[in-house]
Design an enzyme around this catalytic site. Structure first.
Site, mmCIF file in Angstrom:
data_model
loop_
_atom_site.group_PDB
_atom_site.id
_atom_site.type_symbol
_atom_site.label_atom_id
_atom_site.label_comp_id
_atom_site.label_asym_id
_atom_site.label_seq_id
_atom_site.Cartn_x
_atom_site.Cartn_y
_atom_site.Cartn_z
ATOM 1 C CG ASN B 107 -1.744 1.246 1.433
ATOM 2 O OD1 ASN B 107 -1.717 2.008 0.215
ATOM 3 N ND2 ASN B 107 -2.230 1.602 2.421
ATOM 4 C CB SER B 108 2.326 2.971 -2.536
ATOM 5 O OG SER B 108 1.599 3.140 -3.584
ATOM 6 C CE LYS B 109 -2.797 5.626 -5.029
ATOM 7 N NZ LYS B 109 -3.959 5.586 -5.954
ATOM 8 C CG ASN B 110 1.010 4.955 4.638
ATOM 9 O OD1 ASN B 110 1.656 5.955 5.362
ATOM 10 N ND2 ASN B 110 0.957 3.800 5.266
ATOM 11 C CG ASP B 143 -1.492 5.436 -9.788
ATOM 12 O OD1 ASP B 143 -2.262 5.540 -8.631
ATOM 13 O OD2 ASP B 143 -1.830 6.318 -10.717
#
Lengths: 331, 320
Positions: B107-110, B143
């Site tokens: 999870n890179s949306k952090n 992305d």
């Protein structure tokens, strides 16, 4: 909402650090639905207050922030003398105060002064805010939190408004929207933070559109068009140009339009259709149509968006504070 | 670090942990929004609390924070403690970047992950610029609009350097997807901030050409229109002077049925005092005529906005 109040599923484990935020979604959500009688206000108040760090003296060399923690996993026993265990957080403080306002807690019981004065410790030389004294990312989200906290406490000694405004101005992108930090791509959530903060600080007069086009600290004409263009062909709102619509931007961007007095320009029927297509059979909202399962974040913002649309049976929002208009009045 | 494939061993059964008394979470008598924690989560956090209270900055603390981060990557207290441990142990910072890369796979949306990455890179200094640009490139390959990756990339360029290939990188991304608004934003960032290019003033001429080409190919693409207008930010005088801009609007209005942005820019030009030439004048007359309301039908979702904008237009100068 009531189901979420009782127990959140295991999948929310990774959101533990944001417990107070989750509670805000639930309590505010129930308030919008006019169902605040389903919660035990005293219990909620006690629980929220248990996250308060403590009062402290703000003096040179002490850069602590005396606010609220977001979770038990960031909160350590008060008998710990080492102040580095104080992980009270600006966003959690916003959520805590919002919940307390909603349930009608008497703010004279709070040590507002300690919260405000120590909040100044989090403001950076460029006007932005970090959320926590031991350091973290800085961006518009926390400028907004600081402004909202100041507004709810009715005490602005915790922030240098001019410096904060300078920072906000730097975040306006060439296309009229606002990015989270200077140079970043304009984004629905960041734009809400910018505009709501400016409104709270008094730099945007409410209902800008109906007045003559006077000067403003930011380029409102470009902002207005940027915000309106975020409504996509499917009726929903996108967070950035050429991206898919997402339920939450219905709140963030329509909120911006509401503050500017320009929500008359959006296609309300189309938005309503989109939001309804995101509603799940369990009562929550999903990010976009067909994306299971509903989550608390999108459910709250979907509900809030319906409130902005004037859906009958829903309480009105004081959009720049993210709480219902009635609770905002109970100072 | 625990993985889904291996069976997770509770700390209570691990050698080297016998001396630790786990500290349970004190949720209080009537917690609101309690979460149904799984056993693994509960135990990891109980052990984290124990080491954090004791302020134990050891190798096993490093391992523990890795597991806690894996379960709860948004927990800023855990990340903060990990940084203290890294400092105390003088741990390998390059290895730390690899650790962050590993976490980002899940999870890179952090925000916390990226802040930690920045902290490490800052310590490593300008030597880490390339690695950071490569890392963000890798994320953007999956992305291309990843907000955190773009922010980090901008920070790297400004703090650590590496501008040389950035404009080319933007061009490449726009080749891949001319609708990628993040890439357009980055392009603007590069031309305005790169110490190698001379600023918007110096780049304006060529960039106007670039934007107009993109517009011609896809007039319905909002990004190049905003970019074009943005090139003249604060210089409306130059905007109305550059004939290419009004020409671009005219061309789209005449030949395309995707005319909304052309119209918007035209209204903008007129508001700033553009004296429209013959052909453009005719178009403008048609648009403001009461008999035909193409503005509203062109973009019915925002018809009331266009009507309002039209009503705010200054009256057209008399024909000479």
């Amino acid at each position: 909402m009531e189901m979420m109040l009782e127990l959140l599923p295991s999948e929310y484990e990774s959101q533990e650090i944001n417990r107070l935020t989750l509670a805000y979604f639930v309590v505010c959500g129930l308030d919008i639905l006019g169902a605040l009688d389903r919660i035990d206000k005293d219990q909620v108040a006690r629980w929220v207050l248990s996250f308060y760090s403590r009062s402290g003296t703000v003096e040179p060399g002490n850069c602590q922030f005396y606010g609220f923690h977001g979770s038990r996993t960031s909160q350590y026993p008060l008998d710990k003398q080492d102040l580095s265990f104080n992980a009270s957080h600006l966003a959690s403080t916003y959520c805590a105060l919002a919940i307390l306002k909603i349930i009608g807690y008497d703010f004279s019981n709070l040590d507002s002064n300690s919260i405000s004065l120590s909040m100044k410790n989090l403001q950076q030389p460029d006007g932005s805010f970090i959320p926590i004294h031991f350091g973290a990312e800085r961006d518009l989200r926390f400028v907004y939190c600081a402004a909202a906290i100041s507004s709810m406490l009715n005490d602005w000694c915790g922030m240098d408004k001019e410096k904060a405004t300078d920072y906000i101005i730097k975040c306006q992108s060439y296309d009229g929207g606002f990015g989270l930090v200077p140079g970043s791509e304009s984004h629905g959530g960041a734009t809400y933070c910018a505009v709501a903060a400016l409104q709270l600080m008094g730099y945007i007069k409410a209902n800008y559109i109906s007045r003559s086009t006077g000067s403003s600290v930011v380029n409102v004409a470009a902002l207005l068009e940027w915000a309106l263009q975020r409504q996509a062909a499917d009726g929903g709102f996108q967070g950035r140009p050429n991206k898919a619509s997402d339920t939450c931007y219905a709140f963030w961007v329509v909120g911006v339009l509401r503050i500017l007095g320009a929500d008359q320009f959006l296609d309300k029927d189309a938005l309503r259709s989109f939001l309804l297509s995101c509603q799940s059979e369990y009562g929550g909202f999903t990010k976009f149509p067909g994306s299971p399962p509903p989550d608390l974040y999108h459910s709250y913002y979907g509900l809030a968006a319906f409130s902005l649309l004037g859906e009958p049976g829903l309480a009105q929002l004081q959009v720049e504070l993210g709480i219902t208009a009635l609770s905002g009045a109970l100072t | 670090m625990s993985s889904d494939e291996e069976e997770w061993v509770p700390f209570s059964r691990r050698p080297g942990w016998r001396d630790v008394t786990p500290v349970p979470q004190d949720d209080g008598p009537n917690p609101v929004v309690p979460i149904a924690y799984r056993e693994e989560f509960r135990e990891i956090m109980d052990y984290f609390r124990a080491l954090y209270f004791a302020d134990e900055r050891s190798r096993r603390s490093l391992e523990l924070t890795a597991e806690a981060i894996d379960k709860n990557p948004g927990n800023y207290t855990v990340w903060h403690f990990r940084r203290r441990v890294i400092d105390a142990l003088n741990a390998d910072l390059c290895g730390e970047l690899d650790f962050v890369s590993l976490i980002s796979l899940k999870n890179s949306k952090n925000y916390q992950l990226w802040h930690h990455r920045r902290w490490v890179a800052e310590k490593l200094g300008p030597d880490s610029a390339n690695k950071e640009l490569e890392f963000t490139k890798m994320i953007l390959a999956r992305d291309a609009k990843h907000y955190h990756a773009w922010s980090h990339r901008q920070w790297v360029l400004q703090s650590l350097g590496g501008w040389e290939d950035e404009l080319d990188y933007c061009a490449q991304l726009l080749d891949d997807d001319i609708f990628n608004n993040s890439a357009w934003n980055q392009r603007y960032f590069v031309i305005s901030k790169s110490p190698l290019l001379g600023g918007v003033q110096a780049m304006r001429d060529s960039e106007v050409g670039y934007a107009i080409e993109a517009i011609a190919a896809n007039p319905e693409n909002e990004s190049p229109w905003r970019y074009l207008r943005g090139l003249f930010k604060g210089h409306a005088d130059l905007l109305i002077e550059d004939g290419r801009v009004s020409e671009a609007c005219l061309k789209v209005l005449k030949t395309s049925n995707q005319r909304v942005f052309a119209l918007s820019l035209l209204l903008d030009l007129l508001c700033h005092g553009l004296q429209p030439r013959e052909e453009l004048r005719e178009v403008v007359q048609r648009l403001s005529s009461e008999m035909e309301l193409p503005v509203e039908t062109m973009d019915p979702m925002r018809s009331s906005y266009w009507a309002w904008r039209k009503s705010n237009l200054l009256p057209l100068p008399e024909a000479s």
